[in-house]
Design an enzyme around this catalytic site. Structure first.
Site, PDB file in Angstrom:
ATOM      1  N   ASP A  89      21.532 -11.001  23.017  1.00 36.50           N
ATOM      2  CA  ASP A  89      21.724 -11.933  24.128  1.00 36.50           C
ATOM      3  C   ASP A  89      22.810 -11.368  25.029  1.00 36.50           C
ATOM      4  O   ASP A  89      23.907 -11.046  24.546  1.00 36.50           O
ATOM      5  CB  ASP A  89      22.152 -13.312  23.618  1.00 36.50           C
ATOM      6  CG  ASP A  89      21.024 -14.025  22.880  1.00 36.50           C
ATOM      7  OD1 ASP A  89      19.920 -13.462  22.797  1.00 36.50           O
ATOM      8  OD2 ASP A  89      21.263 -15.140  22.381  1.00 36.50           O
ATOM      9  N   ASP A 138      10.540 -23.336  23.801  1.00 38.61           N
ATOM     10  CA  ASP A 138      11.763 -23.755  23.120  1.00 38.61           C
ATOM     11  C   ASP A 138      11.710 -25.267  23.014  1.00 38.61           C
ATOM     12  O   ASP A 138      11.607 -25.957  24.035  1.00 38.61           O
ATOM     13  CB  ASP A 138      12.995 -23.333  23.924  1.00 38.61           C
ATOM     14  CG  ASP A 138      13.004 -21.837  24.217  1.00 38.61           C
ATOM     15  OD1 ASP A 138      12.321 -21.096  23.490  1.00 38.61           O
ATOM     16  OD2 ASP A 138      13.686 -21.422  25.163  1.00 38.61           O
TER      17      ASP A 138
END
Length: 245
Positions: A11, A132
Site C-alpha cells: 500500500d 470491498d
C-alpha cells in the site's frame, strides 16, 4: 488441482509503504523500504504477482502514486495488479500500456457502472473488480462511504458484463490479523461463477491453507499484507504451504 496465487500487498501513501487498519487513514504504520525495494524483496522470495494500492489515489479519486507502480512493473519480473484512484479510461490505458498486468476498479463499480462495463469490454481479463464490503454492502471512496448495494448482486451483474476476476475484501477483517472471511469469499465466487481473490485478515499459514483448500470453489488467490510486514510468515513460506495443497 485449481491454481491458487499468493499476492503480497504494498500500500503506497506519500510514496512510502504503509499499512492501515480497516482502511482508517489515522491508523497508519509506515515501513522503511521504498515500494520498489519491498516489491524486489517479495519477488526474490518467489512472488509471481504483486498487489499494489495507491492509497492517496483511492482517497483523492485520481492517480497519485502511479510513478511507483510503473517503476515496479518495469523493473521487476513479476506481474502487477493495481488499484486506487483509477477513474478514467486514460488511467486504465496508461497503466496497462506501461507494463501493469491488471487494473482494479473498485469505487467506480458502484458509482459509475457504465464506465466499468465499458472497460470490461475493452480490456477483458486485464480488469479486476474490487468489491470491498462492510456487513455485505459494498463500500466505496477508500472505504469512507458504504453503499446500499450488496456485493453478490453487483458481482453477478458485472460477471454478466464480462468480469472474470473479483477481489473481495471484508473490511472488518482488514489489517486485523483476525482471519479471512472465507464464507463470504466463497459465496461471491458461487454467485458470480468467476475467480475471487480474498483480501483482508490473513494472519497465518493456516489461514492461507484454508483459503487454498477452497480453490476448486472459485477462490483463486489471497492478498497478504500485514502478516508479511509483522513477520508472521514470509512469501516463500506462503508459497510452499499453498503448493502443498
Amino acid at each position: 488441482m485449481s491454481e491458487f496465487t499468493v499476492y503480497p500487498a504494498i500500500d503506497i501513501r506519500n510514496g512510502k509503504c504503509v499499512r492501515l487498519i480497516q482502511g482508517d487513514y489515522e491508523k497508519e504504520t509506515i515501513y522503511g523500504h521504498s515500494p520498489l525495494e519491498m516489491a524486489s524483496r517479495f519477488a526474490e522470495e518467489g512472488a509471481s504477482w504483486i498487489h499494489l494500492v495507491d492509497l492517496d489515489g483511492a482517497r483523492e479519486g485520481k492517480k497519485v502514486n502511479g510513478g511507483h507502480v510503473i517503476s515496479i512493473a518495469d523493473k521487476l519480473d513479476v506481474k502487477v495488479q493495481v488499484g486506487g484512484g483509477i477513474r478514467t479510461e486514460k488511467d486504465v490505458y496508461d497503466y496497462l500500456s506501461q507494463g501493469v498486468e491488471r487494473v482494479i476498479l473498485g469505487s467506480s463499480a458502484v458509482s459509475n457502472t457504465e464506465f466499468v462495463k465499458k472497460m470490461l469490454k475493452a480490456y477483458g481479463g486485464h480488469i479486476a473488480i474490487g468489491l470491498d464490503a462492510r456487513d455485505g454492502f459494498v463500500s466505496t471512496e477508500g472505504w469512507l462511504e458504504t453503499s446500499s448495494v450488496r456485493a453478490e448482486e453487483l458481482g453477478r451483474e458485472l460477471a454478466n458484463e464480462g468480469a472474470e476476476v473479483f477481489i473481495f475484501t471484508d473490511i472488518a477483517t482488514d489489517g486485523m490479523l483476525s482471519g479471512p472471511n472465507i464464507n463470504s469469499t466463497v459465496e461471491l465466487a458461487r454467485a458470480t461463477g468467476k475467480q475471487v481473490i480474498a483480501s483482508g485478515g490473513v494472519s497465518s499459514l493456516a489461514d492461507l491453507e484454508a483459503l487454498a483448500s477452497r480453490a476448486s470453489e472459485g477462490v483463486s488467490g489471497a492478498i497478504v499484507g500485514k502478516a508479511l510486514y509483522t513477520n508472521q510468515f514470509t512469501v516463500a513460506e506462503a508459497l510452499e504451504r499453498v503448493a502443498a495443497k
